[in-house]
Scaffold this active site. Structure first.
Site: not given
Length: 465
Positions: A244, A318
């Site tokens: 990120k 996820r």
């Protein structure tokens, strides 16, 4: 150990200061029945019952005779909540007792707001407390109110704690503390034991961290319907090899907000003694970067047997949730709820104040909407839109963890998770934010619980408790 039970009502006393709280249109009718001296004082102070406004009326000795609080007009009430927290912060030190008439739902909002106005995150710096204390309003269950507040405090404290002190091992310790408090059972599978016990994706995501990944499994209760809460426990998310930018990494201590929320909700359930069988599953990892970090284009085998192509290592939540959901689905509960700080797309859709949820279970959805209204904990349903299933199918594997295109990101993430719940008939997924970006009444800037109180309020109807 986090002291999450620190928000309390004041002890009942005969010399409590009476507090009258009014909407704007209720003030004048009340003043008409009061002595002229009081009317003049209120007018002189310019008190018009605006939202969060306060007027302290002195007695003849210079102390406080009564206090007035403003709840605003219909428009301001529709645009905000918990205005009584603002009142609590403005009143002088003392013990107060609500003396005006309110519905039970409004009383609960006012009392809960007052409790939460006392919240301070003081692990690293002491902060001055509010000196105005409230006696629990008549007609409310004090234990219930304080238990719900305690769950909220636990959630906030966990999220607010930086990753230096809230890694997977610290999250496990917090879960163990909670289990000990409520005499719950807890088992933890960590490190390479995850591979031995068939939790390959939890292991893969967390293996690059110096703190081993783990699956926390807590159970409580032996009678009633079964409820499983699954919470995302990514204690820090660098993005992995798809690292990120700094501006996006700054808040990633909150990426375990789903686990913090289910632990807070679990406290509420256990403290209130709900007649159900509870299971809490938390995959706790740190998405770190090292020579053994998982890579883009890797194909992972999940506990469910489904293969997953990794097209972005920053879509790791996820992956770890999938193994936990698959485990829960092997002994199908009456209701399974997943809570995660999963996608930025959810924030774009509904902002930071609303908890979006997905479910195919309409009775639960209806109960949840009713519970959210009562609890002043807003939710909004988004669809499991079946035509988008093709988007998460890359061709080379069963599933794609980060499909290209940028459309419907929160829906495709929800559809991905639903693939791992095939035996449980009643399943809901919440894509929460878990962070208050700027201070608001009862919600200082920082970690915040979302959806838990709405779920708690919905359970009696959803599970026939």
């Amino acid at each position: 150990m986090i002291n999450h039970t620190r928000l309390k009502f004041a002890a009942t006393t005969t010399d409590a200061i009476k507090l009258f709280a009014f909407a704007k249109d209720e003030l004048e009718p009340w003043l008409e029945g009061q002595p002229q001296k009081l009317r003049t004082w209120v007018e002189t102070q310019g008190f018009a019952a605006g939202s969060g406004a306060v007027c302290v009326v002195p007695d003849d000795a210079g102390g406080i005779d009564i206090a007035l609080a403003g709840l605003g007009d219909a428009k301001s009430r529709a645009r905000g909540r918990f205005s009584m927290a603002t009142v609590a912060g403005k009143l002088p030190a003392g013990t107060y007792q609500l003396a005006s008439d309110h519905s039970i739902e409004d009383l609960e909002e006012h009392a809960f707001a007052w409790l939460l106005s006392q919240y301070r995150f003081e692990t690293y710096r002491a902060q001055p407390p509010h000196e105005a204390r409230l006696i629990c309003p008549e007609g409310l269950d004090q234990h219930r109110m304080e238990s719900i507040a305690a769950g909220e405090v636990l959630t906030r404290d966990l999220i607010n704690t930086p990753a230096s002190d809230m890694g997977p091992d610290n999250l496990e310790a917090a879960a163990r503390d909670l289990a000990q408090t409520h005499d719950a059972k807890i088992e933890v599978t960590a490190g390479d034991d995850l591979l031995k016990n068939n939790f390959p994706m939890i292991h893969t995501v967390g293996r690059a961290s110096i703190t081993p990944p783990r699956l926390i499994d807590m159970t409580w209760g032996d009678t009633g319907p079964t409820l499983v809460l699954v919470g995302k426990g990514v204690c820090f998310d660098t993005g992995g090899l798809n690292i990120k930018p700094g501006s996006s990494m700054g808040l990633m201590k909150k990426d375990m907000g789903g686990s913090a929320t289910v632990l807070g909700l679990a406290h509420m359930i256990m403290a209130l003694g709900l007649k159900l069988q509870l299971r809490v599953l938390i995959p706790a990892v740190e998405n770190a970067i090292d020579g053994n970090a998982f890579r883009p284009q890797d194909i992972l085998l999940s506990r469910k047997g489904l293969t997953v192509e990794v097209n972005n290592t920053d879509a790791e939540g996820r992956l770890v949730l999938a193994d936990a959901l698959a485990l829960a689905d092997e002994t199908p509960p009456d209701l399974m709820i997943c809570m995660a700080t999963l996608t930025g797309a959810a924030r774009v859709a509904v902002g930071p104040d609303i908890s979006p949820f997905f479910t195919d279970d309409m009775p639960f959805a209806n109960a949840l909407r009713e519970g959210a209204k009562v609890a002043r904990d807003p939710v909004w349903e988004l669809p499991f839109h079946d035509p988008y299933e093709a988007i998460i199918e890359p061709g080379i594997a069963d599933l794609d963890n980060a499909p290209k295109g940028g459309f419907a990101g929160t829906i495709t993430a929800a559809l991905f998770l639903r693939r791992f719940v095939t035996n449980t008939e009643r399943f809901a997924h919440f894509d929460i934010y878990g962070w208050q970006p700027s201070s608001a009444p009862a919600r200082p800037k920082g970690g915040v619980g979302m959806g838990a109180r709405a779920i708690l309020a919905s359970l009696p109807k959803a599970l026939n408790l």
